[in-house]
Design an enzyme around this catalytic site. Structure first.
Site: not given
Length: 420
Positions: A186, A270, A366
């Protein structure tokens, strides 16, 4: 596979003068061709082809004003036309912005194909040059002796350093040994990356450490008289400060991406909209602070080099035979419980820790997002190995499925071309 070796070069004064003329001619051909293309498109809606631009370059050499174009090798000039044609194609396909004019104050480069250089015995000789160009090689004498480059790029940075890049076509490297591990990543600004293993990689924040010296050099440069030697010296200091920050950023991104590829077989990240995160936002009467917040976010995002990090992960994972899965940017990874799959209706950005109302698990925002990204990446890698889309992934069955059409680049409209 295309591989590049970039090394420092040390041209003598005569070679500097010849390369400086080459850079000037390359810049002139680019700007003049771009202006003609721009004018023809707005006046007649006509797109110039490579054949037409080559004919125009030949005609320019026969006229009195730009006749000096014949003093340098024609190969870098022709390559400039090819690069501009590619830039226009990328623009009309929506992959890049409109080509811009080149400035003499930025990075200068010239591309030489095989017909315009000779590499024998570890010595490089360029067209229109009588002596070999000195450079420092760092990969061993055997590698240099067997080197067969398809293109040589000579460049000069704004700080005055010279470089030579050898582009080589090589066979793909052998896949690395499997480790049996997978990781979800992340990316962020406060912390550069949070891993599904619970580790957080701190953001080095290179400009913050060196901003004081850079600001002092910039103040000194603004006080100097334009076109003076003192201003040129101050400008070189600013360029060197920028180079130190750039190299520090590149070193951090290379080391981090290489470590993740070596330690894991599957890497899930992502699909961040970096261009949207750095786009300036307009403030309103009700939200006057949006502009200030956006400008601060721009600097933090650009310093983190998130887009460059993803690019390096892509090509390094491909070379190592590893799998990189890119999850849809709309996947609610931060507000989904990685333990039970419960999804919150909303989660503010200021909330860094939260407790799941179903199972009572306490989450770091996170780390939880990284775990959900890993679960989604495993689902994609298990269903379709090598698929790097990740759209519509729903590992816990609680998040909405989303189409991948939003990830496709849209064609550029004529309105995207600057007006005359």
């Amino acid at each position: 596979m295309r591989t590049a070796y970039k090394v420092r070069a040390y041209p003598d004064p005569e070679q500097m003068a010849q390369l400086g003329r080459t850079f000037g001619c390359v810049r002139l051909v680019w700007n003049k061709t771009l202006a003609d293309r721009h004018r023809a498109y707005h006046a007649h809606g006509k797109k110039a082809s490579c054949k037409e631009t080559d004919a125009a370059l030949t005609a320019w050499k026969k006229t009195a004003e730009p006749a000096f174009l014949s003093e340098v090798s024609s190969v870098p000039l022709q390559q400039t036309l090819r690069h501009q044609h590619t830039a226009y194609q990328n623009f009309f396909l929506g992959r890049a912005r409109y080509p811009r004019f080149k400035s003499r104050n930025g990075r200068q480069s010239a591309h030489y194909t095989r017909s315009a250089f000779r590499l024998r015995g570890g010595k490089l000789t360029l067209a229109k040059h009588t002596a070999p160009l000195a450079f420092v090689w760092s990969w061993g004498a055997e590698t240099l002796a067997s080197l067969n480059p398809t293109m040589v790029i000579v460049s000069r940075e704004p700080d005055g350093r010279w470089y030579v890049t050898f582009a080589v076509d090589t066979d793909g490297p052998e896949p690395q040994t499997e480790t049996g591990r997978a990781v979800g990543v992340d990316l962020g600004v406060k912390d550069f990356a949070a891993l599904s293993s619970g580790e957080k990689i701190a953001n080095p924040k290179h400009p913050d450490r060196k901003a004081r010296n850079l600001a002092r050099y910039q103040r000194q440069m603004t006080r100097k008289q334009k076109d003076s030697n003192n201003r040129r010296k101050a400008k070189n200091k600013v360029a060197r400060a920028h180079r130190e920050m750039r190299h520090a950023r590149q070193d951090f991104v290379h080391k981090t991406s290489t470590r993740l590829v070596r330690e894991n077989d599957v890497i899930a990240i992502e699909d961040l909209n970096v261009s949207g995160m750095t786009r300036s936002a307009k403030g309103t009467a009700h939200e006057p602070g949006r502009v200030r917040a956006k400008s601060g976010l721009n600097r933090a995002v650009m310093d983190a080099a998130l887009g460059e990090f993803r690019r390096q992960l892509e090509y390094k994972a491909d070379r190592a035979g590893k799998t990189l899965v890119v999850i849809d940017r709309w996947y609610p990874s931060s507000k989904t419980c990685s333990a039970c799959g419960h999804m919150l209706s909303s989660l503010k950005l200021s909330v860094r820790h939260w407790t799941c109302p179903d199972c009572g698990t306490r989450h770091d925002r996170d780390i939880d997002a990284a775990k959900n990204i890993l679960a989604a990446g495993r689902a994609v890698a298990g269903e379709a190995p090598g698929d790097a889309c990740g759209a519509g992934v729903n590992p816990q069955g609680s998040s909405p499925r989303l189409s991948a059409t939003k990830q496709e680049p849209s064609g550029a409209s004529p309105m995207g071309i600057p007006a005359l």
